[in-house]
Scaffold this motif. Structure first.
Motif, PDB file in Angstrom:
ATOM      1  N   SER A  28      57.229  26.537  40.752  1.00 18.28           N
ATOM      2  CA  SER A  28      55.920  26.264  39.991  1.00 18.28           C
ATOM      3  C   SER A  28      54.852  26.520  40.840  1.00 18.28           C
ATOM      4  CB  SER A  28      56.008  24.687  39.635  1.00 18.28           C
ATOM      5  OG  SER A  28      55.520  23.942  40.846  1.00 18.28           O
ATOM      6  N   SER A  29      54.723  27.073  42.047  1.00 19.90           N
ATOM      7  CA  SER A  29      53.411  27.365  42.893  1.00 19.90           C
ATOM      8  C   SER A  29      53.378  28.938  42.461  1.00 19.90           C
ATOM      9  CB  SER A  29      53.684  27.256  44.288  1.00 19.90           C
ATOM     10  OG  SER A  29      54.600  28.322  44.862  1.00 19.90           O
ATOM     11  N   MET A  30      54.009  29.889  41.915  1.00 22.84           N
ATOM     12  CA  MET A  30      53.818  31.303  41.779  1.00 22.84           C
ATOM     13  C   MET A  30      52.565  31.671  40.965  1.00 22.84           C
ATOM     14  SD  MET A  30      56.044  32.749  43.670  1.00 22.84           S
ATOM     15  CE  MET A  30      55.676  34.318  43.253  1.00 22.84           C
ATOM     16  N   PRO A  31      52.423  31.018  39.845  1.00 18.88           N
ATOM     17  CA  PRO A  31      50.946  31.334  39.106  1.00 18.88           C
ATOM     18  C   PRO A  31      49.886  31.038  40.120  1.00 18.88           C
ATOM     19  CG  PRO A  31      52.374  29.930  37.827  1.00 18.88           C
ATOM     20  CD  PRO A  31      53.022  29.798  39.142  1.00 18.88           C
ATOM     21  N   LYS A  32      49.812  30.054  41.011  1.00 21.42           N
ATOM     22  CA  LYS A  32      48.623  29.727  41.882  1.00 21.42           C
ATOM     23  C   LYS A  32      48.768  30.877  43.010  1.00 21.42           C
ATOM     24  CE  LYS A  32      48.493  25.003  41.242  1.00 21.42           C
ATOM     25  NZ  LYS A  32      49.066  23.570  41.748  1.00 21.42           N
ATOM     26  N   ARG A  33      49.937  31.163  43.522  1.00 22.91           N
ATOM     27  CA  ARG A  33      49.830  32.201  44.648  1.00 22.91           C
ATOM     28  C   ARG A  33      49.646  33.663  44.017  1.00 22.91           C
ATOM     29  NH1 ARG A  33      54.440  31.256  48.585  1.00 22.91           N
ATOM     30  NH2 ARG A  33      54.974  29.247  48.374  1.00 22.91           N
ATOM     31  N   LEU A  34      50.051  33.938  42.752  1.00 18.20           N
ATOM     32  CA  LEU A  34      49.568  35.420  42.387  1.00 18.20           C
ATOM     33  C   LEU A  34      48.024  35.359  42.162  1.00 18.20           C
ATOM     34  CD1 LEU A  34      52.296  35.481  39.392  1.00 18.20           C
ATOM     35  CD2 LEU A  34      51.867  37.252  41.491  1.00 18.20           C
ATOM     36  N   PHE A  35      47.465  34.191  41.616  1.00 19.74           N
ATOM     37  CA  PHE A  35      46.122  34.015  41.380  1.00 19.74           C
ATOM     38  C   PHE A  35      45.155  34.044  42.450  1.00 19.74           C
ATOM     39  CE2 PHE A  35      41.919  31.578  40.846  1.00 19.74           C
ATOM     40  CZ  PHE A  35      41.413  32.181  40.005  1.00 19.74           C
ATOM     41  N   GLU A  36      45.855  33.627  43.885  1.00 20.93           N
ATOM     42  CA  GLU A  36      45.178  33.609  45.198  1.00 20.93           C
ATOM     43  C   GLU A  36      45.211  35.196  45.658  1.00 20.93           C
ATOM     44  OE1 GLU A  36      44.729  31.035  49.179  1.00 20.93           O
ATOM     45  OE2 GLU A  36      45.750  30.092  47.340  1.00 20.93           O
ATOM     46  N   VAL A  37      46.249  35.685  45.391  1.00 26.50           N
ATOM     47  CA  VAL A  37      46.647  37.094  45.952  1.00 26.50           C
ATOM     48  C   VAL A  37      45.453  38.033  45.401  1.00 26.50           C
ATOM     49  CG1 VAL A  37      47.947  38.997  46.194  1.00 26.50           C
ATOM     50  CG2 VAL A  37      48.579  36.696  46.880  1.00 26.50           C
ATOM     51  N   ILE A  38      45.477  37.946  44.031  1.00 30.16           N
ATOM     52  CA  ILE A  38      44.766  38.791  43.167  1.00 30.16           C
ATOM     53  C   ILE A  38      43.065  38.419  43.422  1.00 30.16           C
ATOM     54  CG2 ILE A  38      43.668  39.240  40.792  1.00 30.16           C
ATOM     55  CD1 ILE A  38      46.473  38.506  39.820  1.00 30.16           C
ATOM     56  N   ASN A  39      42.780  37.161  43.705  1.00 30.46           N
ATOM     57  CA  ASN A  39      41.223  36.891  44.239  1.00 30.46           C
ATOM     58  C   ASN A  39      41.014  37.332  45.453  1.00 30.46           C
ATOM     59  OD1 ASN A  39      40.220  35.759  41.815  1.00 30.46           O
ATOM     60  ND2 ASN A  39      40.889  33.551  42.472  1.00 30.46           N
ATOM     61  N   LYS A  40      42.008  37.518  46.542  1.00 31.58           N
ATOM     62  CA  LYS A  40      41.876  37.859  47.633  1.00 31.58           C
ATOM     63  C   LYS A  40      41.828  39.148  47.980  1.00 31.58           C
ATOM     64  CE  LYS A  40      41.481  33.688  49.784  1.00 31.58           C
ATOM     65  NZ  LYS A  40      40.816  33.309  50.929  1.00 31.58           N
ATOM     66  N   ASN A  41      42.060  39.977  46.810  1.00 29.19           N
ATOM     67  CA  ASN A  41      42.049  41.594  46.641  1.00 29.19           C
ATOM     68  C   ASN A  41      43.437  41.929  47.758  1.00 29.19           C
ATOM     69  OD1 ASN A  41      40.432  42.391  44.872  1.00 29.19           O
ATOM     70  ND2 ASN A  41      38.866  41.789  46.402  1.00 29.19           N
ATOM     71  N   GLY A  42      44.564  41.249  47.603  1.00 27.95           N
ATOM     72  CA  GLY A  42      45.700  41.324  48.364  1.00 27.95           C
ATOM     73  C   GLY A  42      45.647  40.847  49.882  1.00 27.95           C
ATOM     74  N   GLY A  43      44.679  40.163  50.268  1.00 28.77           N
ATOM     75  CA  GLY A  43      44.367  39.700  51.573  1.00 28.77           C
ATOM     76  C   GLY A  43      45.185  38.544  51.844  1.00 28.77           C
ATOM     77  N   ALA A  44      45.107  37.800  53.079  1.00 28.88           N
ATOM     78  CA  ALA A  44      45.873  36.667  53.373  1.00 28.88           C
ATOM     79  C   ALA A  44      45.483  35.721  52.439  1.00 28.88           C
ATOM     80  CB  ALA A  44      45.583  36.246  54.628  1.00 28.88           C
ATOM     81  N   THR A  45      46.502  34.534  52.253  1.00 28.74           N
ATOM     82  CA  THR A  45      46.072  33.303  51.554  1.00 28.74           C
ATOM     83  C   THR A  45      46.557  32.206  52.243  1.00 28.74           C
ATOM     84  OG1 THR A  45      48.244  33.288  50.209  1.00 28.74           O
ATOM     85  CG2 THR A  45      46.359  34.568  49.213  1.00 28.74           C
TER      86      THR A  45
END
Length: 99
Positions: free
Chosen positions: A80-97
């Protein structure tokens, strides 16, 4: 003569044939790979309370035991954390989350 096809190519062909769009992301991105969280949980469980093993067989048994008892709730939480993970990776332009 036997031909061996590389699995990645077959997988890509399957996605193309079925009109499945993939996200571009680094192949080894731990932020998008929840198994890393499971490995961490397993290591903590296996070595809980500073437990050390006298034999490789004892360690192997503890690892298999732990793997067999991964809580369903942990798997559900990670899934269930995958959507949040994807959102954060996109927002960080692929950077560390923080994952």
């Amino acid at each position: 003569l036997k031909f061996v096809f590389h699995n990645a190519r077959l997988t890509k062909e399957f996605f193309q044939e079925n009109n499945i769009t993939l996200l571009d992301h680094p192949a080894c991105s731990p932020d998008l790979n929840p198994i890393e969280n499971i490995w961490g949980w397993m290591a903590r469980e296996v070595y809980k309370n500073g437990h050390q093993f006298q034999t490789v067989d004892a360690l192997r048994e503890a690892i298999f035991n732990t793997w067999s008892n991964v809580p369903t709730s942990l798997l559900e939480t990670l899934a269930s954390s995958m959507p949040k993970r994807l959102f954060e990776v996109i927002n960080k332009n692929g950077g560390a989350t923080h994952y």
